[in-house]
Design a protein around this motif. Structure first.
Motif, short mmCIF file in Angstrom:
data_model
loop_
_atom_site.label_atom_id
_atom_site.label_comp_id
_atom_site.label_asym_id
_atom_site.label_seq_id
_atom_site.Cartn_x
_atom_site.Cartn_y
_atom_site.Cartn_z
N MET A 1 0.76 -1.08 -0.20
CA MET A 1 0.17 -0.21 0.01
C MET A 1 0.78 1.15 0.47
SD MET A 1 -2.98 0.77 2.82
CE MET A 1 -4.60 2.60 2.50
N THR A 2 1.00 1.95 -0.67
CA THR A 2 1.50 3.45 -1.10
C THR A 2 1.70 4.35 0.61
OG1 THR A 2 0.79 3.73 -3.18
CG2 THR A 2 1.49 5.65 -2.26
N ASP A 3 2.20 4.74 0.79
CA ASP A 3 2.50 4.91 1.92
C ASP A 3 2.42 6.76 2.05
OD1 ASP A 3 4.79 7.49 3.72
OD2 ASP A 3 4.61 6.31 5.10
N THR A 4 1.48 7.02 2.60
CA THR A 4 1.21 8.21 1.72
C THR A 4 1.85 10.03 2.25
OG1 THR A 4 -1.33 7.74 3.14
CG2 THR A 4 -0.95 9.99 2.37
N ARG A 5 2.58 9.73 3.04
CA ARG A 5 3.53 11.16 3.15
C ARG A 5 4.33 10.37 2.11
NH1 ARG A 5 4.95 12.16 9.62
NH2 ARG A 5 2.80 12.08 10.78
N ALA A 7 4.15 9.19 -0.96
CA ALA A 7 3.36 9.91 -2.31
C ALA A 7 3.19 11.34 -2.75
CB ALA A 7 2.02 9.24 -2.42
N TRP A 8 2.66 12.60 -1.51
CA TRP A 8 3.15 13.68 -1.64
C TRP A 8 4.53 14.41 -1.31
CZ3 TRP A 8 -1.05 14.97 -3.81
CH2 TRP A 8 -2.11 13.99 -3.13
N ASP A 9 5.39 13.87 -0.63
CA ASP A 9 6.62 14.09 -0.90
C ASP A 9 6.88 14.11 -2.49
OD1 ASP A 9 7.06 15.23 1.36
OD2 ASP A 9 8.15 13.04 2.45
N THR A 10 6.44 12.95 -2.84
CA THR A 10 6.93 12.70 -4.40
C THR A 10 6.45 14.05 -5.29
OG1 THR A 10 7.40 10.38 -4.29
CG2 THR A 10 6.61 11.21 -6.58
N TYR A 11 5.12 13.74 -4.90
CA TYR A 11 4.16 15.22 -5.79
C TYR A 11 4.70 16.53 -5.20
CZ TYR A 11 0.16 18.51 -6.81
OH TYR A 11 -0.98 19.35 -7.18
N ALA A 12 5.26 16.82 -4.72
CA ALA A 12 5.70 17.89 -3.72
C ALA A 12 6.91 18.33 -5.07
CB ALA A 12 5.97 18.34 -2.80
N ALA A 13 7.92 17.02 -5.67
CA ALA A 13 9.00 17.63 -6.71
C ALA A 13 8.21 18.00 -7.70
CB ALA A 13 10.01 16.21 -6.19
N GLN A 14 6.89 17.42 -7.78
CA GLN A 14 6.54 17.77 -9.43
C GLN A 14 6.15 18.90 -9.33
OE1 GLN A 14 4.39 14.08 -10.07
NE2 GLN A 14 5.63 12.40 -8.96
N ASP A 173 6.00 2.16 -11.38
CA ASP A 173 4.53 2.55 -10.70
C ASP A 173 4.70 3.39 -10.49
OD1 ASP A 173 4.45 0.24 -12.04
OD2 ASP A 173 4.35 -1.66 -9.87
N PRO A 174 3.57 4.00 -10.37
CA PRO A 174 2.77 5.09 -9.93
C PRO A 174 2.49 4.76 -8.27
CG PRO A 174 1.34 4.57 -11.47
CD PRO A 174 2.74 3.65 -11.78
N LEU A 175 2.92 5.74 -7.64
CA LEU A 175 2.25 5.89 -6.20
C LEU A 175 0.60 6.23 -6.69
CD1 LEU A 175 4.98 7.50 -4.82
CD2 LEU A 175 4.35 5.31 -4.03
N VAL A 176 -0.47 5.54 -5.54
CA VAL A 176 -1.73 5.76 -5.94
C VAL A 176 -2.29 6.09 -4.41
CG1 VAL A 176 -4.00 4.36 -5.53
CG2 VAL A 176 -1.79 3.32 -7.33
N VAL A 177 -2.97 7.33 -4.93
CA VAL A 177 -3.61 7.77 -3.15
C VAL A 177 -5.04 7.67 -3.56
CG1 VAL A 177 -2.05 9.03 -2.73
CG2 VAL A 177 -3.55 9.98 -4.35
N LYS A 178 -5.68 7.46 -2.78
CA LYS A 178 -6.98 7.89 -2.60
C LYS A 178 -8.11 8.92 -2.64
CE LYS A 178 -8.82 3.63 0.05
NZ LYS A 178 -9.21 2.83 0.93
N ARG A 179 -8.96 9.17 -3.02
CA ARG A 179 -9.56 10.31 -3.03
C ARG A 179 -11.11 10.32 -3.54
NH1 ARG A 179 -8.88 10.43 -9.34
NH2 ARG A 179 -11.02 10.76 -10.01
#
Length: 236
Positions: A1-5, A7-14, A173-179
């Motif tokens: 399962m994706t670690d939420t923190r 995932a959002w650290d990865t997003y922050a870099a983008q 593979d991409p990281l997955v978060v729920k929305r």
């Protein structure tokens, strides 16, 4: 399962940094949408100087920083340490701006503070189960206080908990978060059931151009009455 923190650290870099100034030459501003210089501003929060506002998923801090410059106490929380480092670097010296690394539901349940407004711009209101988050928000809002949030509109037929993909490297593979995606009328019913009133949910059209996806913007007020008992709205 994706670690939420993670995932959002990865997003922050983008994500690019906010521009030094907007089209009006302002160094801070409030933006609800995914488009530059488009849509309403901080007036949706109905705040007076000296008010306290809570940003759920503050990212790199631009919206909270703007409220701080208007004389509010702006508290921003985010699960991503990378996002908060960027916020501290650019805005950390502003009086009235307070930043915390925290999960939205956990923070709301643990704090004793109350706020005149709670808001989320493509943040925790999109990426947290509303059955958990909305009651926690209501407990921390003053009666009559504003809850406002924005996110992409739901894709027709794709409602409720969905998957969001955060890309990584070409061979990863991409990281997955729920929305959580709902139509405006479903958000209205859901918020009313959880003890909010004067609920207005609508899709603001995209500005003129090739992009056509608008922005879902929701505003509600905390009712002074206990929420309705019984089952939540169908589909929520």
């Amino acid at each position: 399962m994706t670690d939420t923190r993670a995932a959002w650290d990865t997003y922050a870099a983008q994500r690019p940094e906010r521009r030094p100034v907007n089209a009006r030459g302002e160094s801070t501003w409030f933006n609800w949408t995914q488009y530059e210089d488009h849509g309403p501003g901080a007036e949706l929060l109905e705040l007076a100087p000296g008010s306290r506002a809570l940003d759920l998923g503050c990212g790199k801090g631009g919206n909270a920083a703007h409220l701080a410059t208007l004389g509010m106490t702006a508290v921003g929380i985010d699960v991503s340490q990378a996002q908060l480092r960027a916020a501290e670097k650019r805005w950390g010296s502003l009086p009235g701006l307070v930043l915390h690394q925290a999960d939205a539901v956990a923070f709301l349940r643990e704090t004793d503070d109350v706020y005149e407004a709670v808001y989320s711009v493509y943040g925790a209101l999109w990426f947290t189960d509303p059955a958990l988050l909305l009651p926690a928000v209501r407990e921390r809002l003053r009666p009559g206080g504003v809850l406002a949030f924005s996110q992409r509109p739901a894709v027709e037929g794709c409602y409720g908990c969905q998957a969001s993909y955060i890309p990584r490297g070409a061979d990863e593979d991409p990281l997955v978060v729920k929305r959580w995606d709902y139509e405006p009328q479903t958000w209205e019913r859901l918020l009313k059931w959880h003890g909010f009133t004067d609920v207005r949910a609508h899709v603001l059209p995209a500005p003129a151009g090739r992009r056509t996806v608008g922005t879902l913007i929701v505003q509600a007020h905390r009712s002074s009455h206990t929420r309705i008992q019984g089952r939540p709205p169908v589909g929520a």
